[in-house]
Scaffold this active site. Structure first.
Site, PDB file in Angstrom:
ATOM      1  N   GLU A  27     -12.610   3.542  -3.853  1.00  0.00           N
ATOM      2  CA  GLU A  27     -12.028   2.529  -3.025  1.00  0.00           C
ATOM      3  C   GLU A  27     -12.874   1.156  -1.795  1.00  0.00           C
ATOM      4  OE1 GLU A  27      -8.634   1.998  -0.033  1.00  0.00           O
ATOM      5  OE2 GLU A  27      -8.819   4.160  -0.613  1.00  0.00           O
ATOM      6  N   SER A  43      -1.165   7.904   2.385  1.00  0.00           N
ATOM      7  CA  SER A  43      -0.408   6.728   2.456  1.00  0.00           C
ATOM      8  C   SER A  43       0.852   6.679   3.320  1.00  0.00           C
ATOM      9  CB  SER A  43      -0.839   6.113   1.329  1.00  0.00           C
ATOM     10  OG  SER A  43       0.021   6.197  -0.017  1.00  0.00           O
TER      11      SER A  43
END
Length: 272
Positions: free
Chosen positions: A190, A53
């Site tokens: 997730e 990320s």
């Protein structure tokens, strides 16, 4: 007030297993640089994830796909230098393990040798089983990642909740069990239904860390820039924002600019 104590042992994969066994939740946050990692570690965060990320929050890309193995190692080096307590896990980025298990192993070894990190994280299930086994055979701890896997965003075409349908949910459970049987020390889930995530956590002996996966798992992870309110244009349902650093930093910079323009900074006391 910091919860970090000098007497606390360094977090290891074994300790994470012990935490699950006694019902202690695991805290995990992303970190990409020395300064932030030092703060997060001193506060008592159990696991620091050098996440791909970084491609989004550090480099401004729309997806995680552009970040390279060299970039990830560079970020990880700073994080590892800052840490005294937390376990440091590094994402293997897109394009660094998909081709074959040999490439996957080489990427994992580079991360471990060049950054000093403690473990790697890899996205996927049965399609990467051979690579997971190969990496583990070299003694590198592996954290799995199922559900929404951002490196596959163009395959999914959306960041919506995964495994809502029975077939996909059953496949996810099978892949989770497979990753545990291969030897993964933990698993990230997730953006999947909370009931499914809880079921997986109950089935597995290894810790299950959730992000957008409800409270029934063994721990939680968030992107630190989102959690601290530095990021302003990303506010998914699962995100709890604990500060508004965007506003705080902006106000500080505006005051600095005004002081420079008005010639009140530096003062006589701030000059040599």
């Amino acid at each position: 007030m910091s919860v970090h104590k000098s007497s606390i042992r360094k977090i290891t994969t074994h300790q994470l297993q012990e935490m699950k066994s006694r019902g202690e939740k695991i805290s995990m946050l992303t970190a990409y640089d020395y300064s932030m990692a030092r703060i997060l570690d001193a506060a008592g965060t159990d696991v620091l994830l050098v996440g791909d990320s970084a491609s989004n929050v550090m480099a401004g890309n729309d997806t995680t796909l552009p970040i390279t193995l060299d970039h990830m190692i560079w970020h990880a080096c700073g994080v590892v230098k800052a840490v005294q307590r937390a376990l440091v896990v590094v994402d293997i980025p897109f394009g660094s393990y998909q081709a074959n298990s040999t490439e996957a192993l080489k990427s994992a070894i580079r991360i471990m040798k060049e950054s000093g990190a403690h473990a790697i994280k890899v996205e996927g299930g049965r399609e990467i089983q051979e690579s997971v086994i190969r990496i583990l055979s070299a003694g590198v701890p592996v954290m799995g990642h199922l559900g929404l896997t951002p490196q596959s965003i163009y395959k999914f075409g959306t960041y919506s909740v995964r495994a809502k349908e029975q077939a996909e949910a059953e496949r996810l459970i099978e892949d989770a069990i497979m990753l545990e049987e291969c030897g993964c020390f933990a698993l990230v889930l997730e953006k999947i239904p909370a009931a499914l995530a809880q079921s997986v956590a109950q089935k597995l002996k290894i810790p299950v860390i959730g992000i957008g996966a409800g409270a029934g798992v063994d721990g939680q992870v968030l992107v630190v820039h989102d959690m601290l309110g530095i990021t302003q244009d990303f506010k998914p349902r699962f995100l709890r924002q604990y500060a508004d650093l965007n506003t705080i930093i902006n106000d500080a910079v505006v005051r600095y600019i005004n002081d420079v323009k008005s010639k009140s900074f530096p003062s006589e006391e701030e000059s040599y």
